[in-house]
Design a protein around this motif. Structure first.
Motif, mmCIF file in Angstrom:
data_model
loop_
_atom_site.group_PDB
_atom_site.id
_atom_site.type_symbol
_atom_site.label_atom_id
_atom_site.label_comp_id
_atom_site.label_asym_id
_atom_site.label_seq_id
_atom_site.Cartn_x
_atom_site.Cartn_y
_atom_site.Cartn_z
ATOM 1 N N ALA A 1 19.508 77.661 -36.749
ATOM 2 C CA ALA A 1 19.740 78.590 -35.642
ATOM 3 C C ALA A 1 19.937 77.846 -34.331
ATOM 4 C CB ALA A 1 18.572 79.572 -35.529
ATOM 5 N N ALA A 2 19.151 76.792 -34.105
ATOM 6 C CA ALA A 2 19.272 76.036 -32.857
ATOM 7 C C ALA A 2 20.655 75.396 -32.739
ATOM 8 C CB ALA A 2 18.184 74.970 -32.781
ATOM 9 N N ILE A 3 21.113 74.753 -33.807
ATOM 10 C CA ILE A 3 22.427 74.102 -33.761
ATOM 11 C C ILE A 3 23.529 75.136 -33.564
ATOM 12 C CG2 ILE A 3 24.111 72.748 -35.070
ATOM 13 C CD1 ILE A 3 21.769 71.331 -36.426
ATOM 14 N N THR A 4 23.436 76.232 -34.302
ATOM 15 C CA THR A 4 24.480 77.253 -34.221
ATOM 16 C C THR A 4 24.538 77.885 -32.839
ATOM 17 O OG1 THR A 4 24.083 77.715 -36.568
ATOM 18 C CG2 THR A 4 25.406 79.303 -35.355
ATOM 19 N N LEU A 5 23.375 78.093 -32.216
ATOM 20 C CA LEU A 5 23.343 78.667 -30.870
ATOM 21 C C LEU A 5 23.857 77.686 -29.818
ATOM 22 C CD1 LEU A 5 19.925 80.544 -30.908
ATOM 23 C CD2 LEU A 5 22.161 81.576 -30.489
ATOM 24 N N VAL A 6 23.597 76.405 -30.032
ATOM 25 C CA VAL A 6 23.997 75.399 -29.048
ATOM 26 C C VAL A 6 25.497 75.122 -29.096
ATOM 27 C CG1 VAL A 6 23.824 72.914 -28.551
ATOM 28 C CG2 VAL A 6 21.755 74.282 -28.803
ATOM 29 N N LEU A 7 26.091 75.214 -30.271
ATOM 30 C CA LEU A 7 27.497 74.832 -30.422
ATOM 31 C C LEU A 7 28.437 75.481 -29.403
ATOM 32 C CD1 LEU A 7 28.121 74.494 -34.267
ATOM 33 C CD2 LEU A 7 28.496 72.767 -32.511
ATOM 34 N N PRO A 8 28.408 76.803 -29.225
ATOM 35 C CA PRO A 8 29.350 77.378 -28.254
ATOM 36 C C PRO A 8 29.065 76.968 -26.816
ATOM 37 C CG PRO A 8 27.831 79.053 -29.053
ATOM 38 C CD PRO A 8 27.626 77.843 -29.913
ATOM 39 N N LYS A 9 27.865 76.459 -26.559
ATOM 40 C CA LYS A 9 27.515 76.028 -25.208
ATOM 41 C C LYS A 9 27.989 74.604 -24.917
ATOM 42 C CE LYS A 9 23.296 78.876 -25.181
ATOM 43 N NZ LYS A 9 23.582 79.761 -24.038
ATOM 44 N N ILE A 10 28.205 73.805 -25.969
ATOM 45 C CA ILE A 10 28.528 72.394 -25.732
ATOM 46 C C ILE A 10 29.961 72.027 -26.101
ATOM 47 C CG2 ILE A 10 26.122 71.713 -26.029
ATOM 48 C CD1 ILE A 10 26.863 70.608 -28.799
ATOM 49 N N LEU A 11 30.579 72.767 -27.022
ATOM 50 C CA LEU A 11 31.940 72.410 -27.421
ATOM 51 C C LEU A 11 32.911 72.624 -26.259
ATOM 52 C CD1 LEU A 11 32.266 73.808 -31.059
ATOM 53 C CD2 LEU A 11 31.861 71.455 -30.328
ATOM 54 N N GLU A 12 33.735 71.632 -26.024
ATOM 55 C CA GLU A 12 34.710 71.702 -24.943
ATOM 56 C C GLU A 12 36.012 72.317 -25.448
ATOM 57 O OE1 GLU A 12 34.892 67.569 -24.201
ATOM 58 O OE2 GLU A 12 33.055 67.504 -22.979
ATOM 59 N N ASP A 13 36.853 72.704 -24.521
ATOM 60 C CA ASP A 13 38.157 73.250 -24.901
ATOM 61 C C ASP A 13 38.906 72.236 -25.765
ATOM 62 O OD1 ASP A 13 37.699 75.554 -23.495
ATOM 63 O OD2 ASP A 13 38.753 74.886 -21.685
ATOM 64 N N GLY A 14 39.360 72.684 -26.910
ATOM 65 C CA GLY A 14 40.110 71.817 -27.804
ATOM 66 C C GLY A 14 39.264 70.964 -28.727
ATOM 67 N N GLU A 15 37.967 70.911 -28.492
ATOM 68 C CA GLU A 15 37.079 70.107 -29.343
ATOM 69 C C GLU A 15 36.814 70.838 -30.654
ATOM 70 O OE1 GLU A 15 32.704 67.857 -29.117
ATOM 71 O OE2 GLU A 15 33.290 69.321 -27.585
ATOM 72 N N ARG A 16 36.822 70.097 -31.753
ATOM 73 C CA ARG A 16 36.633 70.713 -33.060
ATOM 74 C C ARG A 16 35.582 69.977 -33.885
ATOM 75 N NH1 ARG A 16 40.000 74.526 -34.849
ATOM 76 N NH2 ARG A 16 41.836 75.025 -33.581
ATOM 77 N N VAL A 17 34.856 70.748 -34.670
ATOM 78 C CA VAL A 17 33.934 70.172 -35.651
ATOM 79 C C VAL A 17 34.778 69.564 -36.764
ATOM 80 C CG1 VAL A 17 32.074 70.663 -37.287
ATOM 81 C CG2 VAL A 17 32.175 71.897 -35.100
ATOM 82 N N VAL A 18 34.569 68.280 -37.047
ATOM 83 C CA VAL A 18 35.434 67.589 -38.005
ATOM 84 C C VAL A 18 34.765 67.346 -39.350
ATOM 85 C CG1 VAL A 18 36.793 66.463 -36.211
ATOM 86 C CG2 VAL A 18 34.751 65.315 -37.110
ATOM 87 N N ARG A 19 33.475 67.594 -39.434
ATOM 88 C CA ARG A 19 32.766 67.444 -40.700
ATOM 89 C C ARG A 19 31.753 68.573 -40.818
ATOM 90 N NH1 ARG A 19 31.933 62.696 -43.804
ATOM 91 N NH2 ARG A 19 32.630 61.449 -42.021
ATOM 92 N N ARG A 20 31.591 69.072 -42.017
ATOM 93 C CA ARG A 20 30.614 70.138 -42.252
ATOM 94 C C ARG A 20 29.268 69.745 -41.646
ATOM 95 N NH1 ARG A 20 28.873 72.041 -48.348
ATOM 96 N NH2 ARG A 20 26.835 72.918 -47.804
ATOM 97 N N PRO A 21 28.752 70.537 -40.710
ATOM 98 C CA PRO A 21 27.492 70.157 -40.050
ATOM 99 C C PRO A 21 26.307 70.242 -41.000
ATOM 100 C CG PRO A 21 28.148 72.361 -39.387
ATOM 101 C CD PRO A 21 29.285 71.820 -40.203
ATOM 102 N N SER A 22 25.274 69.497 -40.679
ATOM 103 C CA SER A 22 24.046 69.505 -41.478
ATOM 104 C C SER A 22 23.051 70.431 -40.786
ATOM 105 C CB SER A 22 23.486 68.084 -41.601
ATOM 106 O OG SER A 22 22.339 68.065 -42.412
ATOM 107 N N LEU A 23 23.119 71.710 -41.115
ATOM 108 C CA LEU A 23 22.302 72.700 -40.420
ATOM 109 C C LEU A 23 20.851 72.690 -40.874
ATOM 110 C CD1 LEU A 23 24.666 75.810 -40.197
ATOM 111 C CD2 LEU A 23 24.331 73.962 -38.552
ATOM 112 N N ALA A 24 20.601 72.442 -42.147
ATOM 113 C CA ALA A 24 19.222 72.367 -42.621
ATOM 114 C C ALA A 24 18.622 71.032 -42.195
ATOM 115 C CB ALA A 24 19.173 72.522 -44.136
ATOM 116 N N ALA A 25 17.296 71.020 -41.998
ATOM 117 C CA ALA A 25 16.634 69.797 -41.551
ATOM 118 C C ALA A 25 16.808 68.693 -42.587
ATOM 119 C CB ALA A 25 15.151 70.071 -41.315
ATOM 120 N N GLY A 26 17.233 67.499 -42.132
ATOM 121 C CA GLY A 26 17.447 66.375 -43.035
ATOM 122 C C GLY A 26 18.917 66.197 -43.370
#
Length: 320
Positions: free
Chosen positions: A171-196
């Motif tokens: 939840a923390a990562i998912t909530l933070v993403l729209p706050k930090i991603l810049e215009d045109g910036e893209r996630v390039v690898r499947r994020p590791s949302l679960a701890a570890g």
């Protein structure tokens, strides 16, 4: 510290809680099925833990054997010995002021956890986040139910119940993403949302512009394991040579104060880390006798240390 000595298949073993923590330091927590043991607020599969601390193959013992010996170390488990007062939730120990909010938080979590398999749900969200931009993240978070209410509820319940690390981390990562991603910036690898993390995903988040690790553990005062964990992540990020911005997100100021002020050495900070990380440090940065604060200000100076409570003020009270 309780030390438990026992015999199994003709061999004598002697273990304690600290040996368990050391054995788990470099492991990725596996999915829970039925039986668990709680280590520093996180619930681990009992066979994974018992196998790690004894070196036994998992076919050499049963879950109940593992539970019996781990219970002897006074560790919380899914099955308790008869009469164990910790086996029951004692609501009388929760203040009347906290109960209404805690009840609502439990209801929020139960609704979320009961709607679908958590592992599948997080895996699906990870897959859907791969390649998204800032505009798409918010709608995906809403569809997945990863909102501030969920994170706030999980943080509150964690103070009184067992492991919710994966929910909080995701939840923390998912909530933070729209706050930090810049215009045109893209996630390039499947994020590791679960701890570890796993070997295929070395960082919690990778975009075409940044790499990031997230530490959402709340510091309580006796935080040796958390200190080592956050320092290991700092070293891991400092070793990156991709040219992307390295960022370390932490839950509140204590972790940042530790990294910037600790006189302890990198030798101490990495003494529970993998040999690969220690070797990487020495090859890139030199001897491990450098103070942590000097490493943070020097070789790791390009790693941004970011307080999640600033980015997520709506849940700051539950984090701090």
């Amino acid at each position: 510290m309780t030390t438990h000595t026992f015999r199994h298949d003709g061999r004598t073993y002697s273990v304690n809680a600290e040996a368990v923590r050391v054995a788990l330091a470099d492991l990725v927590r596996e999915d829970l099925h039925e039986h668990w043991v709680e280590i520093d607020g996180a619930r681990w599969p009992v066979k994974q833990v018992f196998g790690a601390v004894t070196g036994l193959h998992r076919s050499a013992f049963t879950s109940h054997t593992a539970l019996r010996h781990l219970q002897a170390l006074k560790l919380p488990t899914s099955l308790r010995t008869k009469g164990d007062v910790h086996a029951r939730t004692n609501l009388s120990s929760v203040s009347s002021e906290v109960r209404p909010g805690l009840a609502a938080a439990f209801a929020t979590l139960l609704a979320f956890l009961g709607s679908a398999d958590l592992t599948g749900r997080i895996s699906d969200l990870e897959a859907r986040l791969n390649g998204v931009d800032r505009r798409a993240v918010s709608s995906l978070a809403e569809e997945a139910g990863m909102g501030s209410e969920l994170l706030r509820a999980a943080l509150l319940v964690r103070q009184h119940a067992g492991r919710l690390s994966d929910v909080i981390h995701a939840a923390a990562i998912t909530l933070v993403l729209p706050k930090i991603l810049e215009d045109g910036e893209r996630v390039v690898r499947r994020p590791s949302l679960a701890a570890g993390n796993d070997l295929s995903r070395p960082y919690d988040l990778e975009t075409d512009r940044r790499i990031a690790e997230f530490k959402v553990s709340v510091w309580k005062g006796a935080d040796a394991m958390r200190k080592r964990g956050v320092f290991a992540d700092l070293v891991h990020l400092a070793l990156d040579t991709s040219g992307r911005r390295p960022q370390l997100y932490v839950a509140g100021p204590p972790a940042i104060h530790f990294l910037r002020g600790a006189r302890g050495t990198a030798e101490w900070g990495l003494n529970r880390s993998s040999p690969r990380l220690r070797q990487g440090f020495e090859e890139r940065f030199g001897p491990l006798d450098v103070p942590i604060r000097d490493f943070t200000a020097g070789p790791a100076g390009r790693v941004e240390l970011i307080d999640l409570t600033v980015l997520l003020p709506e849940v700051a009270a539950a984090i701090i």
